[in-house]
Design a protein around this motif. Structure first.
Motif, mmCIF file in Angstrom:
data_model
loop_
_atom_site.group_PDB
_atom_site.id
_atom_site.type_symbol
_atom_site.label_atom_id
_atom_site.label_comp_id
_atom_site.label_asym_id
_atom_site.label_seq_id
_atom_site.Cartn_x
_atom_site.Cartn_y
_atom_site.Cartn_z
ATOM 1 N N PHE A 91 -7.827 6.189 3.828
ATOM 2 C CA PHE A 91 -7.427 5.295 2.745
ATOM 3 C C PHE A 91 -8.775 4.566 2.283
ATOM 4 C CE2 PHE A 91 -2.797 4.529 3.949
ATOM 5 C CZ PHE A 91 -2.387 5.944 3.498
ATOM 6 N N TRP A 92 -9.537 4.190 3.180
ATOM 7 C CA TRP A 92 -10.717 2.820 3.047
ATOM 8 C C TRP A 92 -11.960 3.666 3.381
ATOM 9 C CZ3 TRP A 92 -7.315 -0.940 6.303
ATOM 10 C CH2 TRP A 92 -6.269 -1.177 5.454
ATOM 11 N N MET A 93 -11.950 4.741 3.782
ATOM 12 C CA MET A 93 -13.047 5.400 4.113
ATOM 13 C C MET A 93 -14.048 4.615 5.132
ATOM 14 S SD MET A 93 -14.122 7.576 0.759
ATOM 15 C CE MET A 93 -12.714 8.333 -0.200
ATOM 16 N N LEU A 136 -3.149 8.153 -2.416
ATOM 17 C CA LEU A 136 -3.634 7.956 -1.113
ATOM 18 C C LEU A 136 -3.023 8.698 -0.134
ATOM 19 C CD1 LEU A 136 -3.890 3.923 -1.337
ATOM 20 C CD2 LEU A 136 -5.831 5.575 -1.070
ATOM 21 N N ARG A 156 -12.432 3.623 -10.366
ATOM 22 C CA ARG A 156 -12.549 2.844 -11.733
ATOM 23 C C ARG A 156 -12.546 3.617 -12.944
ATOM 24 N NH1 ARG A 156 -15.117 -1.889 -11.493
ATOM 25 N NH2 ARG A 156 -14.862 -3.123 -9.491
ATOM 26 N N ASP A 166 -6.907 -3.793 -0.163
ATOM 27 C CA ASP A 166 -7.645 -2.907 -0.093
ATOM 28 C C ASP A 166 -7.076 -1.527 -0.297
ATOM 29 O OD1 ASP A 166 -10.662 -2.241 0.086
ATOM 30 O OD2 ASP A 166 -10.216 -1.128 1.717
ATOM 31 N N SER A 167 -5.550 -1.468 -0.526
ATOM 32 C CA SER A 167 -5.200 -0.273 -1.185
ATOM 33 C C SER A 167 -4.606 -0.357 -2.425
ATOM 34 C CB SER A 167 -3.880 0.193 -0.312
ATOM 35 O OG SER A 167 -4.427 0.649 1.052
ATOM 36 N N TYR A 168 -4.980 -1.409 -3.188
ATOM 37 C CA TYR A 168 -4.395 -1.929 -4.381
ATOM 38 C C TYR A 168 -5.747 -2.282 -5.180
ATOM 39 C CZ TYR A 168 -2.456 -6.581 -3.147
ATOM 40 O OH TYR A 168 -2.427 -7.785 -2.742
ATOM 41 N N LEU A 169 -6.639 -2.681 -4.648
ATOM 42 C CA LEU A 169 -7.723 -3.091 -5.641
ATOM 43 C C LEU A 169 -8.756 -2.044 -5.940
ATOM 44 C CD1 LEU A 169 -8.902 -6.593 -3.877
ATOM 45 C CD2 LEU A 169 -7.707 -6.446 -6.050
ATOM 46 N N LEU A 170 -8.799 -2.087 -7.239
ATOM 47 C CA LEU A 170 -9.696 -1.145 -7.643
ATOM 48 C C LEU A 170 -11.209 -1.470 -7.644
ATOM 49 C CD1 LEU A 170 -7.899 0.005 -10.992
ATOM 50 C CD2 LEU A 170 -8.108 1.435 -8.785
ATOM 51 N N VAL A 195 -4.458 -2.753 -9.171
ATOM 52 C CA VAL A 195 -4.025 -1.751 -10.109
ATOM 53 C C VAL A 195 -2.724 -2.354 -10.940
ATOM 54 C CG1 VAL A 195 -4.461 0.261 -8.552
ATOM 55 C CG2 VAL A 195 -2.409 -0.750 -7.985
ATOM 56 N N ASP A 253 -15.138 -8.513 -6.661
ATOM 57 C CA ASP A 253 -15.608 -7.504 -7.547
ATOM 58 C C ASP A 253 -14.225 -6.348 -7.461
ATOM 59 O OD1 ASP A 253 -16.846 -5.461 -9.029
ATOM 60 O OD2 ASP A 253 -18.212 -4.760 -7.187
ATOM 61 N N GLY A 254 -13.646 -6.329 -8.791
ATOM 62 C CA GLY A 254 -12.441 -5.477 -8.718
ATOM 63 C C GLY A 254 -11.389 -6.103 -9.039
ATOM 64 N N ALA A 255 -10.195 -5.423 -9.349
ATOM 65 C CA ALA A 255 -8.910 -6.202 -9.694
ATOM 66 C C ALA A 255 -7.915 -5.295 -9.256
ATOM 67 C CB ALA A 255 -8.954 -6.095 -11.306
ATOM 68 N N VAL A 295 -6.979 4.961 -10.331
ATOM 69 C CA VAL A 295 -6.058 5.383 -9.267
ATOM 70 C C VAL A 295 -6.887 5.481 -7.906
ATOM 71 C CG1 VAL A 295 -4.832 7.382 -8.353
ATOM 72 C CG2 VAL A 295 -4.847 7.035 -10.755
ATOM 73 N N SER A 337 -1.291 5.369 -7.472
ATOM 74 C CA SER A 337 -2.213 5.055 -6.272
ATOM 75 C C SER A 337 -1.781 5.252 -5.171
ATOM 76 C CB SER A 337 -2.665 3.696 -6.228
ATOM 77 O OG SER A 337 -3.712 3.397 -7.613
#
Lengths: 621, 225
Positions: free
Chosen positions: B170-172, B78, A35, B221-225, B66, B62-64, A39, B74
């Motif tokens: 990437f997603w932990m 990654l 956030r 999940d790889s481009y949502l912040l 990139v 929750d999020g948006a 990135v 990003s």
């Protein structure tokens, strides 16, 4: 033995709990990092592990502060903020530029963020192609674009470098050489900007807000970008219209009430403030002809540096002699002229082959009549009896209306006069007819028939005929400047768009309404101070009521409470990824106050916003 | 015919990946991003297998995503790529070509089919850079894939292990059972497009790695912040 078993069980439980806590910290770190930087981050990134470590020590603030030191934060998050600020559409899809570089630099160096509107310093990029060439900063923005195309790290102070003062261009040598290859000295002559004011005095700001128009766009842009206030919100119908310019229609569609109820509201505020930009212009450069080159300029700088005198001296020393001496030689001697030889030699020196250079230069020559060819044609034309009859008839009727219509009185008089020899009179008439009537002239028709009879190829015939009538011949100044370029004497100067006494841009006083305000200085007044406007903007500081010049304007904006709140809003929306709605006014005020409390340090503002419970990035903070 | 099958499988699998990612951790069903009312990516989502999505309460995402200038950064982040690891000409050509289709702002309503295609295309180029880097130096991302040999040498397990390790990176998290089932099916489909000769070709390992990597970078999940 039994005790040992218990120990193993407890140790395992603790170990699992620790692992779970570590996973939780990593996920929290990932969310905070992503956030704050904008990135996405992988679990193997060393910076993320450091953030998680700080979080595990219950040091969320330390974690957030650490993130603001990472390259991702500056190179992506802050860069994006700077790009959005630099254009009215607030798009990130614009190239990196001097405006953005200043914003990023201020953040990186932990300077007071208000400096973006008042500073007299700038930033440039080093370690990129032609970085010693000032044209890449003042004439175009090529110095800045490699930040994105070569993925440079702006946390490196050797890459994004601070300059102690902002400059303006007095003139520059119009050479294709880069500064590194140009041995005669600095390509660009610079002088210190007498009224530097952060991003307001960058080329990008000028390009987008001071190009053409009447500099009102600059006011609207400033309020929108730095105070998050639209013109509609700033408008005040009760404010005085004393400063509304001469170009604003007072009787739109014949109705003064429309002006009073509609136009005046915005213009009272906007025109009051636009005086701050009165001496600023995005100015076209010239070497005598049009160039398409632009840079920002200040009227006082233009006048005090004597740029107009320099230009006139240059014109007299280089351009006038070229037009008076070199061009006649070009016309007379064609490929043996000084002009032709200089151009060919120049193109060869730029890497073209002799043959290619000659062909290129001949293209220009194909637009310039060879007088020897024309004279031969006249003689040949006259030698034919039928043509003599034609000329005699024209001469006999040189005052007849239908002949005047066909040949023009000016040309007919050259034939009808008694001065000079008959041959001279006929030649003068034929030249006049050729220049005036072009493809419809007697000699053109004669030459066309002659070439057709000789079965000359179409392309060659067209070339010869076009050359005869000077088809496409550039204006003298546009023939002079390539020669000056070839001889290394072409210099570009900013055009004189300023009043020589006041330094005010001429465009500021467009229009003719006799009672409109005449701008004769860069003084400005703040007309958005009445009633609720005062608290809406939260004006403060020495320039809150107005001032003199764009630096004071920058102070007026940046000292206002609205500036702090606007920046807090922008940071909130980029970190929290949600709009700060009008109903959340108390949050806006609180975050704005926090920004001021941390000394207008934007990095700290990011930390404050990211940790704010309303933002929701860090749960439980 | 084989080529056509392969292309079909690639397209199918790519969208399967969208499906996989959208369904992870009970997060969401496969959704049309334009109809935000149905999107529930943050824990409030519906289980696609029980068909009860419409009956569950809807929550905001929750999020948006990139934006256009965060997407490439990003992806490189990654994959752990730096400027020295990549062919800048190739990457710049792709990002310049695709940038106008990428999201102009961090706004979920701006995600649409063209932007997803642009992200996928860009991911393909970036993943190719990652593969090239790993082939030159130490293996990290693709340690279960032997680039000197064809897919037959490490088989389906190598592909699935690569997926699992990238999920973690990437997603932990760990992949869900549903995700594992889908990736298993995906790899089967992919391998079914290769004959025995292709299965032994080293170049096919490159393609497989790029395929898995691209699919994973192209999901929300790889481009949502």
């Amino acid at each position: 033995m039994r005790g040992y078993k218990y120990l193993v069980v407890v140790a395992s439980a603790l170990s699992m709990a620790n692992a779970h806590a570590a996973d939780k910290d990593m996920l929290k770190a990932k969310r905070l990092y992503e956030r704050m930087t904008g990135v996405k981050v992988s679990s193997t990134k060393p910076e993320l592990k450091k953030v998680a470590e700080l979080i595990s020590q219950n040091n969320d603030r330390g974690a957030a502060n650490y993130i603001t030191t990472t390259p991702d934060f500056l190179n992506v998050q802050v860069k994006n903020l700077s790009l959005r600020l630099s254009n009215k559409d607030e798009s990130v899809k614009v190239p990196f530029n001097d405006f953005s570089a200043l914003v990023v630099g201020v953040v990186r160096d932990n300077a007071d963020f208000r400096d973006i509107l008042t500073a007299d310093y700038s930033y440039e990029v080093r370690g990129v192609a032609n970085d010693t060439d000032e044209r890449t900063r003042y004439i175009n923005q090529n110095n800045y674009t490699p930040i994105e195309t070569t993925y440079l790290d702006m946390t490196n102070k050797g890459i994004l470098v601070k300059n102690s003062s902002q400059k303006l261009v007095r003139n520059f040598w119009d050479t294709e050489d880069t500064q590194a290859n140009y041995k005669a000295g600095p390509v660009v002559a610079l002088g210190t900007n007498p009224e530097a004011a952060g991003v307001f005095t960058t080329r990008t700001f000028a390009e987008r807000n001071l190009s053409g128009g009447t500099n009102r766009r600059a006011v609207e842009f400033s309020l929108k970008q730095f105070l998050c206030v639209s013109m509609a919100e700033a408008a005040d119908s009760s404010a005085s219209d004393q400063y509304v310019g001469r170009d604003v229609e007072r009787f739109p569609a014949g109705d003064h009430n429309k002006y009073l109820t509609s136009c005046k509201s915005c213009h009272s505020v906007m025109d009051g403030m636009r005086g701050a930009f009165a001496k600023m212009e995005y100015v076209n450069f010239t070497h005598g002809g049009a160039t398409g080159t632009y840079s920002h300029m200040n009227g006082d700088f233009f006048v005090k540096q004597g740029i107009l005198d320099d230009y006139n001296a240059y014109y007299k020393e280089f351009v006038t002699p070229t037009i008076n001496n070199i061009l006649p030689d070009l016309v007379t001697n064609q490929e043996n002229s000084t002009w032709f030889k200089a151009r060919v030699a120049y193109l060869v020196s730029r890497g073209q082959t002799q043959a290619a250079a000659t062909t290129t230069t001949r293209n220009t020559l194909n637009t310039i009549r060879d007088p020897a060819v024309a004279n031969a044609l006249f003689a040949e034309y006259r030698s034919i009896a039928a043509n003599q009859t034609v000329l005699a008839t024209i001469k006999a009727n040189y005052k007849a209306a239908n002949y005047i219509t066909e040949y023009t009185a000016n040309c007919l008089n050259k034939l009808g006069t008694t001065a000079g020899t008959a041959q001279a009179r006929e030649d003068n008439f034929l030249v006049c007819n050729l220049d005036g009537k072009k493809e419809l002239s007697l000699i053109y028709d004669f030459y066309n028939k002659k070439l057709t009879a000789a079965k000359v190829a179409d392309a060659e015939k067209t070339r010869l005929l076009n050359k005869l009538i000077n088809k496409g011949r550039p204006a003298n100044i546009n023939l002079a400047t390539p020669y000056l370029q070839a001889t290394g004497k072409r210099i570009q100067f900013p055009r004189n768009n300023f009043d020589s006494t006041t330094g005010v841009a001429v465009k500021m006083n467009k229009g003719s309404y006799p009672y409109g305000f005449v701008v004769n200085s860069d003084n400005f007044v703040n007309n958005a101070t009445l009633g609720s406007k005062s608290s809406f903007f939260g004006w403060r500081g020495p320039a809150s009521a107005g001032g003199s010049g764009v630096k004071d304007f920058g102070r007026m904006l940046s000292d206002s409470r609205r500036f702090s709140q606007c920046m807090a809003k922008r940071v909130y929306e980029s970190v929290c990824l949600k709009k700060l709605e009008a109903t959340q006014y108390s949050t806006l005020v609180r975050l704005g106050d926090r920004f001021e409390a941390v000394g207008y340090n934007l990095k700290n503002l990011y930390t404050e916003v990211a940790l704010d419970p309303v933002c929701g990035v860090v749960k439980g903070e | 015919m084989k080529a056509r099958n392969k292309i079909g499988a690639v397209i199918g699998v790519t969208f399967s990946f969208l499906f996989v990612a959208a369904s992870f951790q009970n997060c969401a069903k496969q959704v049309d991003f334009a109809s935000l009312e149905e999107v529930t990516l943050n824990g409030g989502g519906s289980d696609i297998t029980n068909g009860s999505s419409n009956s569950k309460p809807q929550t905001d995402i929750d999020g948006a995503p990139v934006d256009a200038k965060q997407t490439l950064e990003s992806m490189m982040s990654l994959l752990g790529l730096s400027r020295t690891d990549i062919n800048m000409t190739a990457v710049n050509a792709e990002i310049n070509y695709r940038r106008n289709l990428l999201m102009a702002q961090n706004d979920l309503t701006l995600v649409n089919s063209p932007s997803i295609i642009a992200i996928t295309s860009l991911a393909g180029v970036v993943c190719q850079q990652a593969v090239t880097k790993e082939k030159k130096g130490a293996k990290d991302l693709f340690k279960y894939i032997d680039f000197a040999k064809g897919p037959s040498s490490y088989g389906k397990l190598g592909a699935i292990n690569t997926y699992v390790s990238l999920v973690d990176r990437f997603w932990m998290r760990q992949p869900s059972k549903e995700e594992l089932a889908l990736i298993s099916q995906t790899v089967d489909e992919y391998f079914s497009t290769l004959d025995s000769a292709a299965m032994s070709k080293a170049t096919e390992s490159d393609k497989l790695a790029v395929f898995i990597c691209t699919g994973m970078l192209s999901v929300p999940d790889s481009y949502l912040l």
